[in-house]
Design a protein around this motif. Structure first.
Motif, PDB file in Angstrom:
ATOM      1  N   LYS A 257      12.530  -2.008  28.621  1.00 24.81           N
ATOM      2  CA  LYS A 257      13.797  -1.669  28.291  1.00 24.81           C
ATOM      3  C   LYS A 257      14.903  -2.479  29.087  1.00 24.81           C
ATOM      4  O   LYS A 257      14.560  -3.087  30.322  1.00 24.81           O
ATOM      5  N   SER A 258      15.899  -2.936  28.351  1.00 26.16           N
ATOM      6  CA  SER A 258      16.927  -3.875  29.043  1.00 26.16           C
ATOM      7  C   SER A 258      18.069  -3.147  29.350  1.00 26.16           C
ATOM      8  O   SER A 258      18.562  -2.245  28.657  1.00 26.16           O
ATOM      9  N   VAL A 259      18.473  -3.459  30.691  1.00 19.29           N
ATOM     10  CA  VAL A 259      19.807  -2.921  31.202  1.00 19.29           C
ATOM     11  C   VAL A 259      20.857  -3.866  31.314  1.00 19.29           C
ATOM     12  O   VAL A 259      20.412  -4.994  31.916  1.00 19.29           O
ATOM     13  N   LEU A 260      22.230  -3.750  31.146  1.00 24.45           N
ATOM     14  CA  LEU A 260      23.154  -4.681  31.418  1.00 24.45           C
ATOM     15  C   LEU A 260      23.951  -3.734  32.810  1.00 24.45           C
ATOM     16  O   LEU A 260      24.605  -2.623  32.412  1.00 24.45           O
ATOM     17  N   ILE A 261      24.040  -4.619  33.551  1.00 27.90           N
ATOM     18  CA  ILE A 261      24.847  -4.153  35.000  1.00 27.90           C
ATOM     19  C   ILE A 261      26.263  -4.801  34.958  1.00 27.90           C
ATOM     20  O   ILE A 261      26.341  -6.004  35.020  1.00 27.90           O
TER      21      ILE A 261
ATOM     22  N   GLU B 120      22.859 -10.360  23.335  1.00 26.83           N
ATOM     23  CA  GLU B 120      21.237 -10.042  23.860  1.00 26.83           C
ATOM     24  C   GLU B 120      21.265  -8.455  23.036  1.00 26.83           C
ATOM     25  O   GLU B 120      22.398  -7.680  22.995  1.00 26.83           O
ATOM     26  N   LYS B 121      19.956  -7.878  23.135  1.00 30.16           N
ATOM     27  CA  LYS B 121      19.830  -6.593  22.930  1.00 30.16           C
ATOM     28  C   LYS B 121      19.689  -5.847  24.092  1.00 30.16           C
ATOM     29  O   LYS B 121      18.820  -6.105  25.112  1.00 30.16           O
ATOM     30  N   VAL B 122      20.653  -4.975  24.322  1.00 24.50           N
ATOM     31  CA  VAL B 122      20.951  -4.258  25.540  1.00 24.50           C
ATOM     32  C   VAL B 122      20.693  -2.778  25.216  1.00 24.50           C
ATOM     33  O   VAL B 122      21.247  -1.945  24.196  1.00 24.50           O
ATOM     34  N   ASP B 123      19.795  -1.999  25.898  1.00 22.70           N
ATOM     35  CA  ASP B 123      19.249  -0.737  25.674  1.00 22.70           C
ATOM     36  C   ASP B 123      20.102   0.438  26.457  1.00 22.70           C
ATOM     37  O   ASP B 123      20.249   1.468  26.088  1.00 22.70           O
ATOM     38  N   LEU B 124      20.726  -0.012  27.712  1.00 23.30           N
ATOM     39  CA  LEU B 124      21.341   0.904  28.332  1.00 23.30           C
ATOM     40  C   LEU B 124      22.465  -0.148  29.152  1.00 23.30           C
ATOM     41  O   LEU B 124      22.026  -1.107  29.633  1.00 23.30           O
ATOM     42  N   ILE B 125      23.608   0.624  29.716  1.00 21.06           N
ATOM     43  CA  ILE B 125      24.860  -0.336  30.130  1.00 21.06           C
ATOM     44  C   ILE B 125      25.060   0.724  31.483  1.00 21.06           C
ATOM     45  O   ILE B 125      25.148   1.877  31.541  1.00 21.06           O
ATOM     46  N   LEU B 126      24.886  -0.089  32.529  1.00 26.57           N
ATOM     47  CA  LEU B 126      25.583   0.667  34.089  1.00 26.57           C
ATOM     48  C   LEU B 126      26.789   0.070  34.288  1.00 26.57           C
ATOM     49  O   LEU B 126      26.580  -1.097  34.526  1.00 26.57           O
ATOM     50  N   SER B 127      28.048   0.630  34.271  1.00 23.47           N
ATOM     51  CA  SER B 127      29.376  -0.040  34.430  1.00 23.47           C
ATOM     52  C   SER B 127      30.150   0.772  35.329  1.00 23.47           C
ATOM     53  O   SER B 127      30.114   1.941  35.603  1.00 23.47           O
ATOM     54  N   ASP B 128      30.668  -0.339  36.170  1.00 19.06           N
ATOM     55  CA  ASP B 128      31.268   0.267  37.451  1.00 19.06           C
ATOM     56  C   ASP B 128      32.870   0.929  36.590  1.00 19.06           C
ATOM     57  O   ASP B 128      33.018   0.286  35.395  1.00 19.06           O
TER      58      ASP B 128
ATOM     59  N   LEU C 285      32.756  -0.384  22.784  1.00 13.96           N
ATOM     60  CA  LEU C 285      31.831  -0.011  22.197  1.00 13.96           C
ATOM     61  C   LEU C 285      31.692   0.939  20.795  1.00 13.96           C
ATOM     62  O   LEU C 285      30.987   0.739  19.851  1.00 13.96           O
ATOM     63  N   THR C 286      32.602   2.029  21.106  1.00 16.27           N
ATOM     64  CA  THR C 286      33.007   2.765  19.718  1.00 16.27           C
ATOM     65  C   THR C 286      33.533   2.321  18.986  1.00 16.27           C
ATOM     66  O   THR C 286      33.198   2.419  17.695  1.00 16.27           O
ATOM     67  N   ALA C 287      34.636   1.270  19.209  1.00 14.03           N
ATOM     68  CA  ALA C 287      35.208   0.558  17.853  1.00 14.03           C
ATOM     69  C   ALA C 287      34.195  -0.466  17.236  1.00 14.03           C
ATOM     70  O   ALA C 287      34.477  -0.513  15.888  1.00 14.03           O
ATOM     71  N   LYS C 288      33.329  -0.792  17.981  1.00  9.92           N
ATOM     72  CA  LYS C 288      32.301  -1.673  17.347  1.00  9.92           C
ATOM     73  C   LYS C 288      31.182  -1.056  16.780  1.00  9.92           C
ATOM     74  O   LYS C 288      30.324  -1.578  16.047  1.00  9.92           O
ATOM     75  N   ALA C 289      31.076   0.211  16.901  1.00 10.20           N
ATOM     76  CA  ALA C 289      30.015   1.063  16.389  1.00 10.20           C
ATOM     77  C   ALA C 289      28.652   0.500  17.152  1.00 10.20           C
ATOM     78  O   ALA C 289      27.720   0.573  16.262  1.00 10.20           O
ATOM     79  N   THR C 290      28.974   0.111  18.339  1.00  9.43           N
ATOM     80  CA  THR C 290      27.444  -0.109  19.113  1.00  9.43           C
ATOM     81  C   THR C 290      27.117   0.892  19.754  1.00  9.43           C
ATOM     82  O   THR C 290      27.568   1.364  20.942  1.00  9.43           O
ATOM     83  N   PRO C 291      25.825   1.596  19.213  1.00 14.06           N
ATOM     84  CA  PRO C 291      25.422   2.698  19.997  1.00 14.06           C
ATOM     85  C   PRO C 291      24.583   2.589  21.278  1.00 14.06           C
ATOM     86  O   PRO C 291      23.358   2.777  21.148  1.00 14.06           O
ATOM     87  N   VAL C 292      25.164   1.970  22.315  1.00 15.08           N
ATOM     88  CA  VAL C 292      24.395   1.747  23.635  1.00 15.08           C
ATOM     89  C   VAL C 292      24.974   2.701  24.615  1.00 15.08           C
ATOM     90  O   VAL C 292      26.166   2.797  24.834  1.00 15.08           O
TER      91      VAL C 292
END
Length: 449
Positions: A3-7, A45-53, A68-75
């Motif tokens: 799984k890929s994670v974006l910090i 990139e293919k991102v499965d989960l985002i951890l955002s400050d 993300l909501t506006a782009k309809a990106t279900p991450v």
């Protein structure tokens, strides 16, 4: 599958530590220090989960959620912040954040949240615009039957006991002040029991005349007494196989207590005017805001009935004992009010939030729900202010004239009525008792107003 994670984190040191730890845990990790950079990574990139400050140099994590909501990106996205702000947390959850953690981050807790966020989504029947349920975290919003559980230690202990006793057949006695949600707890015990496919019947013993109690509990035959124009099925038979909830059981007359005890012991009822006994199988949940042990000492409540209904006593905490839950409930009731009134109020401003947390809430959840519904109706801006909440929340808790014994009760009641200009609701608060209890005391001591 990896799984890929974006910090998304502008604290470079913390971001690197988190990236190293997650890499060791088997994740493919991307990094970004701003919302703009995060958007580029998500696009490439293919991102499965985002951890955002929550707080970022260009914008904040909530802006990323909106994008993300506006782009309809279900991450799925988990918000991280050192600013433990319930308002921001609730707003993030409303906008679709999967969860919320406060810094310093507990690694085990974060990993658990991440695994939950990465689980496949299972469709469930949920109420629109309510906070997404999550299993852990500062803004845990577990909803049961349209109800918020809360995050305080008192709430956790309450629901832990509910989960323990619900699958059994033990009789449960709920002890709590008016407005604390005793009927909700009774419903939940029924829902979590093996009887949940059978009826749940609730009887308000405080509002039931003793002359009609036998008919309400056991039913009657046509012509059994004046006004019995048709047969009536009583609560015991209606609840057969399920749960019978007796609210304010302490208000039952002594004679009715005897009849109730016999039905519970024999598991049979006889409708008024009938010679036939009907076998019943019910699970009893009772509730009271009175001290039944004191009532036993005074001869007002049968000790044998008390032990019959009290196989498991469950105290319900007052709202003032659940400080951590106050803003969670406030936002929960705000969501309800928005739907009912067709409004779109976002939340509470800082002064209103402080007032909500500082108030003593003598009427508990029922009082809060009413105040917030009224404030939502009055609100003309995005956030509710003190103006809409009213000055009631700025009133400090009055010193309580707690009733001590029968010898002094009448004088204390008269003094409370004098101090409140005969306002019964305020007098009950001052005395530390429920309004129904005050009415019963007024009748007992023949105090006419």
């Amino acid at each position: 599958m990896t799984k890929s994670v974006l910090i998304v984190e502008d604290d470079i040191t913390f971001g690197m530590m988190l990236k190293t730890w997650l890499t060791k845990k088997g994740f493919l990790v991307f990094s970004a220090s701003s919302v703009a950079n995060a958007q580029k990574v998500i696009a490439a990139e293919k991102v499965d989960l985002i951890l955002s400050d929550l707080r970022l140099p260009d914008r904040d994590g909530i802006d990323l959620l909106k994008w993300l909501t506006a782009k309809a990106t279900p991450v799925p996205l988990i918000i991280m912040t050192g600013y433990a702000d319930i308002q921001s947390a609730v707003q993030a959850i409303k906008l679709g954040a999967k969860d919320y953690v406060a810094k310093p981050v507990n690694p085990d807790e974060l990993l658990k949240k991440m695994n939950e966020a990465l689980e496949p989504v299972v469709e469930a029947k949920t109420t629109p615009n309510q906070p997404t349920p999550s299993s852990t975290g500062t803004v845990k919003a577990e909803l049961a039957a349209g109800y918020l559980k809360g995050e305080s230690d008192a709430a956790k202990q309450l629901y832990r006991y509910v989960e323990l006793v619900a699958p059994t057949n033990m009789s449960v006695l709920l002890i709590g002040a008016s407005g604390t949600g005793k009927e909700h707890i009774a419903h939940l015990i029924h829902q979590l029991s093996h009887r949940n496919d059978a009826p749940f019947m609730a009887i308000d013993c405080g509002a039931m005349p003793k002359e009609l109690a036998a008919s309400e509990f056991f039913g009657h035959k046509k012509g059994a007494f004046t006004g019995a124009l048709t047969d009536k099925t009583g609560a015991f038979v209606s609840a057969n196989g399920g749960t019978l909830f007796l609210d304010e059981i302490g208000n039952l007359s002594y004679e009715v207590q005897v009849q109730l005890l016999r039905a519970l012991q024999e598991r049979k009822v006889r409708p008024v005017g009938s010679n036939e006994e009907i076998p019943v199988d019910i699970r009893l949940v009772a509730a009271t805001n009175e001290n039944l042990e004191e009532a036993i000492e005074k001869g007002n409540f049968r000790e044998d009935l008390f032990h019959r209904i009290n196989e498991f006593m469950l105290p319900i905490p007052e709202l003032k004992e659940r400080k951590e839950d106050i803003l969670l409930f406030a936002n929960f009731f705000l969501d309800q009010a928005n739907r009912e009134l067709g409004k779109h109020v976002t939340g509470f401003d800082m002064k209103a939030s402080a007032a909500l947390q500082g108030y003593h809430w003598p009427g508990n959840l029922r009082q809060m729900k009413n105040i917030i519904k009224r404030a939502t109706l009055l609100a003309e801006q995005e956030y509710i202010s003190l103006t809409e909440l009213g000055t009631e929340l700025l009133t400090p808790a009055a010193p309580t004239l707690a009733l001590k014994n029968e010898d002094t009760e009448k004088q204390q009641i008269l003094e409370a009525l004098r101090q409140t200009a005969n306002n019964k609701s305020k007098a009950a608060q001052l005395l530390g008792i429920d309004r129904k209890t005050l009415y019963n005391k007024l009748k007992l001591y023949e105090i006419g107003l």
